[in-house]
Motif scaffolding. Structure first.
Motif, PDB file in Angstrom:
ATOM      1  N   GLU A 159      12.750   6.343 -18.600  1.00  0.00           N
ATOM      2  CA  GLU A 159      13.878   5.722 -19.291  1.00  0.00           C
ATOM      3  C   GLU A 159      15.098   6.640 -19.302  1.00  0.00           C
ATOM      4  O   GLU A 159      16.232   6.167 -19.195  1.00  0.00           O
ATOM      5  CB  GLU A 159      13.476   5.335 -20.722  1.00  0.00           C
ATOM      6  CG  GLU A 159      12.556   4.118 -20.775  1.00  0.00           C
ATOM      7  CD  GLU A 159      12.070   3.791 -22.178  1.00  0.00           C
ATOM      8  OE1 GLU A 159      12.365   4.598 -23.109  1.00  0.00           O
ATOM      9  OE2 GLU A 159      11.410   2.754 -22.366  1.00  0.00           O
ATOM     10  N   VAL A 160      14.872   7.940 -19.423  1.00  0.00           N
ATOM     11  CA  VAL A 160      15.985   8.892 -19.341  1.00  0.00           C
ATOM     12  C   VAL A 160      16.590   8.867 -17.948  1.00  0.00           C
ATOM     13  O   VAL A 160      17.817   8.863 -17.781  1.00  0.00           O
ATOM     14  CB  VAL A 160      15.512  10.317 -19.698  1.00  0.00           C
ATOM     15  CG1 VAL A 160      16.623  11.338 -19.457  1.00  0.00           C
ATOM     16  CG2 VAL A 160      15.065  10.375 -21.156  1.00  0.00           C
ATOM     17  N   PHE A 161      15.732   8.852 -16.908  1.00  0.00           N
ATOM     18  CA  PHE A 161      16.227   8.758 -15.526  1.00  0.00           C
ATOM     19  C   PHE A 161      17.080   7.497 -15.346  1.00  0.00           C
ATOM     20  O   PHE A 161      18.160   7.532 -14.760  1.00  0.00           O
ATOM     21  CB  PHE A 161      15.064   8.719 -14.530  1.00  0.00           C
ATOM     22  CG  PHE A 161      14.311  10.016 -14.393  1.00  0.00           C
ATOM     23  CD1 PHE A 161      14.897  11.237 -14.706  1.00  0.00           C
ATOM     24  CD2 PHE A 161      13.005  10.021 -13.911  1.00  0.00           C
ATOM     25  CE1 PHE A 161      14.205  12.419 -14.560  1.00  0.00           C
ATOM     26  CE2 PHE A 161      12.302  11.207 -13.758  1.00  0.00           C
ATOM     27  CZ  PHE A 161      12.902  12.413 -14.082  1.00  0.00           C
ATOM     28  N   ASP A 162      16.544   6.363 -15.822  1.00  0.00           N
ATOM     29  CA  ASP A 162      17.260   5.101 -15.647  1.00  0.00           C
ATOM     30  C   ASP A 162      18.587   5.103 -16.397  1.00  0.00           C
ATOM     31  O   ASP A 162      19.601   4.604 -15.890  1.00  0.00           O
ATOM     32  CB  ASP A 162      16.392   3.929 -16.130  1.00  0.00           C
ATOM     33  CG  ASP A 162      15.242   3.611 -15.183  1.00  0.00           C
ATOM     34  OD1 ASP A 162      15.298   4.069 -14.021  1.00  0.00           O
ATOM     35  OD2 ASP A 162      14.300   2.923 -15.600  1.00  0.00           O
ATOM     36  N   HIS A 163      18.590   5.657 -17.615  1.00  0.00           N
ATOM     37  CA  HIS A 163      19.826   5.717 -18.404  1.00  0.00           C
ATOM     38  C   HIS A 163      20.881   6.554 -17.693  1.00  0.00           C
ATOM     39  O   HIS A 163      22.083   6.269 -17.790  1.00  0.00           O
ATOM     40  CB  HIS A 163      19.531   6.297 -19.790  1.00  0.00           C
ATOM     41  CG  HIS A 163      20.726   6.328 -20.690  1.00  0.00           C
ATOM     42  ND1 HIS A 163      21.267   5.199 -21.257  1.00  0.00           N
ATOM     43  CD2 HIS A 163      21.502   7.375 -21.106  1.00  0.00           C
ATOM     44  CE1 HIS A 163      22.316   5.527 -21.992  1.00  0.00           C
ATOM     45  NE2 HIS A 163      22.489   6.843 -21.917  1.00  0.00           N
ATOM     46  N   ALA A 164      20.435   7.568 -16.956  1.00  0.00           N
ATOM     47  CA  ALA A 164      21.362   8.447 -16.217  1.00  0.00           C
ATOM     48  C   ALA A 164      21.663   7.916 -14.816  1.00  0.00           C
ATOM     49  O   ALA A 164      22.357   8.575 -14.047  1.00  0.00           O
ATOM     50  CB  ALA A 164      20.770   9.847 -16.121  1.00  0.00           C
TER      51      ALA A 164
ATOM     52  N   GLN B 297      20.630   5.219  -8.578  1.00  0.00           N
ATOM     53  CA  GLN B 297      21.928   4.932  -7.968  1.00  0.00           C
ATOM     54  C   GLN B 297      22.594   6.214  -7.467  1.00  0.00           C
ATOM     55  O   GLN B 297      23.236   6.218  -6.407  1.00  0.00           O
ATOM     56  CB  GLN B 297      22.843   4.236  -8.975  1.00  0.00           C
ATOM     57  CG  GLN B 297      22.373   2.847  -9.392  1.00  0.00           C
ATOM     58  CD  GLN B 297      21.513   2.858 -10.652  1.00  0.00           C
ATOM     59  OE1 GLN B 297      20.687   3.765 -10.840  1.00  0.00           O
ATOM     60  NE2 GLN B 297      21.714   1.860 -11.502  1.00  0.00           N
ATOM     61  N   ASN B 298      22.438   7.293  -8.232  1.00  0.00           N
ATOM     62  CA  ASN B 298      23.043   8.563  -7.828  1.00  0.00           C
ATOM     63  C   ASN B 298      22.387   9.125  -6.567  1.00  0.00           C
ATOM     64  O   ASN B 298      23.060   9.718  -5.718  1.00  0.00           O
ATOM     65  CB  ASN B 298      22.953   9.585  -8.967  1.00  0.00           C
ATOM     66  CG  ASN B 298      23.923   9.269 -10.092  1.00  0.00           C
ATOM     67  OD1 ASN B 298      24.955   8.644  -9.873  1.00  0.00           O
ATOM     68  ND2 ASN B 298      23.588   9.686 -11.311  1.00  0.00           N
ATOM     69  N   ILE B 299      21.078   8.950  -6.457  1.00  0.00           N
ATOM     70  CA  ILE B 299      20.387   9.395  -5.238  1.00  0.00           C
ATOM     71  C   ILE B 299      20.896   8.602  -4.042  1.00  0.00           C
ATOM     72  O   ILE B 299      21.158   9.162  -2.965  1.00  0.00           O
ATOM     73  CB  ILE B 299      18.859   9.242  -5.397  1.00  0.00           C
ATOM     74  CG1 ILE B 299      18.334  10.274  -6.402  1.00  0.00           C
ATOM     75  CG2 ILE B 299      18.160   9.407  -4.038  1.00  0.00           C
ATOM     76  CD1 ILE B 299      16.869  10.102  -6.763  1.00  0.00           C
ATOM     77  N   GLN B 300      21.042   7.302  -4.203  1.00  0.00           N
ATOM     78  CA  GLN B 300      21.553   6.482  -3.104  1.00  0.00           C
ATOM     79  C   GLN B 300      22.977   6.893  -2.720  1.00  0.00           C
ATOM     80  O   GLN B 300      23.318   6.958  -1.526  1.00  0.00           O
ATOM     81  CB  GLN B 300      21.501   5.006  -3.506  1.00  0.00           C
ATOM     82  CG  GLN B 300      20.077   4.476  -3.650  1.00  0.00           C
ATOM     83  CD  GLN B 300      20.039   3.068  -4.213  1.00  0.00           C
ATOM     84  OE1 GLN B 300      20.584   2.149  -3.615  1.00  0.00           O
ATOM     85  NE2 GLN B 300      19.404   2.906  -5.357  1.00  0.00           N
ATOM     86  N   ALA B 301      23.799   7.205  -3.711  1.00  0.00           N
ATOM     87  CA  ALA B 301      25.169   7.651  -3.430  1.00  0.00           C
ATOM     88  C   ALA B 301      25.163   9.008  -2.723  1.00  0.00           C
ATOM     89  O   ALA B 301      25.977   9.260  -1.823  1.00  0.00           O
ATOM     90  CB  ALA B 301      25.969   7.733  -4.733  1.00  0.00           C
ATOM     91  N   ALA B 302      24.226   9.878  -3.122  1.00  0.00           N
ATOM     92  CA  ALA B 302      24.138  11.200  -2.501  1.00  0.00           C
ATOM     93  C   ALA B 302      23.766  11.090  -1.033  1.00  0.00           C
ATOM     94  O   ALA B 302      24.349  11.769  -0.173  1.00  0.00           O
ATOM     95  CB  ALA B 302      23.107  12.057  -3.252  1.00  0.00           C
ATOM     96  N   LEU B 303      22.802  10.238  -0.708  1.00  0.00           N
ATOM     97  CA  LEU B 303      22.401  10.070   0.691  1.00  0.00           C
ATOM     98  C   LEU B 303      23.510   9.423   1.515  1.00  0.00           C
ATOM     99  O   LEU B 303      23.693   9.755   2.694  1.00  0.00           O
ATOM    100  CB  LEU B 303      21.110   9.267   0.790  1.00  0.00           C
ATOM    101  CG  LEU B 303      19.830  10.120   0.805  1.00  0.00           C
ATOM    102  CD1 LEU B 303      19.622  10.821  -0.527  1.00  0.00           C
ATOM    103  CD2 LEU B 303      18.614   9.298   1.172  1.00  0.00           C
TER     104      LEU B 303
END
Length: 276
Positions: A242-247, A251-257
């Motif tokens: 839930e902490v991962f999802d809230h952060a 989506q951030n991993i997809q943006a990083a790649l």
């Protein structure tokens, strides 16, 4: 594997990735006497000569009797290394693991189209690499199989259908080990903050990473399904997820790649422009 075991292979560049491939090929049964390495660094040549390989600083001499020539040099020296070899690659399969060097650039420098482009990754150093390969339609099935056998000596080989997809391979697996190391760093730091000794936090993190990867590789379930199996309702794992999802971690991993892919495209263009 029999085809590659009967081939003479020359490596232009004897750095870490070349040495990983050489070690994998020898482990698969290729006689060291069938391998030639050309490298300007004395220590590299001395190290490889101790393994009964042929070593030299003369690239032209190195490729003379080769069936396969693998280029493993830095992008910034690509033109100076390849231009003297132009027109000398007839009858030889060229494999390039040079980052950012597209087939058009390599082909123009060497005057050949019998080229396989490869995006490897560093786990090849421990025979667990993941390699993306691409070749134009003119490259024969036999050459593709040869290239696969060379790279399979250090891990998984995956052929992609367009050269543009090599940039995606770069983003996913080429740079990918660093993402997992980043996650490991964070977990180790978190374990220390939670009161664990650094050695304990490190050992638990690394073994967990190994175990999770092995489960994902061997299981019939997808990583998403495996994650759900570990995530009990209202349990400890759910609290963390839930902490991962809230952060917005996914989506951030997809943006990083996507950023890594874009930078790969930019570097390839910069390399091509610098050679023209």
């Amino acid at each position: 594997m029999s085809a590659v075991l009967n081939s003479n292979i020359t490596f232009i560049g004897g750095g870490n990735m070349a040495q990983a491939l050489i070690g994998g090929l020898i482990a698969r049964g290729l006689p060291p006497t069938r391998i030639t390495v050309s490298d300007p660094v004395d220590k590299v040549r001395e190290h490889l000569a101790s393994k009964e390989l042929h070593v030299t600083t003369d690239n032209i001499a190195a490729i003379r009797d080769a069936d396969i020539v693998l280029f493993a040099v830095k992008p910034q020296v690509l033109a100076s290394v390849l231009q003297p070899l132009k027109g000398l690659l007839d009858g030889k399969l060229v494999i390039s693991i040079v980052a950012g060097a597209d087939l058009a650039t390599i082909g123009a420098l060497l005057d050949t189209t019998r080229i396989v482009r490869v995006m490897p990754n560093t786990p090849a150093l421990v025979q667990t690499g993941a390699h993306g390969l691409y070749a134009e339609a003119n490259v024969s099935a036999e050459d593709r199989e040869l290239a696969s056998q060379v790279l399979a000596s250090t891990g998984l080989t995956i052929w992609v259908s367009t050269e543009a997809q090599i940039d995606a391979v770069t983003a996913v697996s080429g740079s990918g080990p660093a993402y997992f190391f980043y996650m490991m760093e964070s977990m180790i730091r978190a374990g220390k903050n939670l009161g664990l000794d650094e050695k304990v936090a490190t050992a638990l993190t690394l073994q967990t990473a190994l175990g999770a990867a092995q489960m994902a590789i061997t299981s019939a379930n997808s990583p998403a399904e495996l994650r759900k199996n570990v995530t009990s309702p209202n349990g400890t794992t759910q609290a963390a997820i839930e902490v991962f999802d809230h952060a917005h971690i996914s989506q951030n991993i997809q943006a990083a790649l996507a950023a890594a892919q874009k930078r790969s495209q930019q570097l390839a263009q910069e390399l091509s422009d610098s050679i023209k």
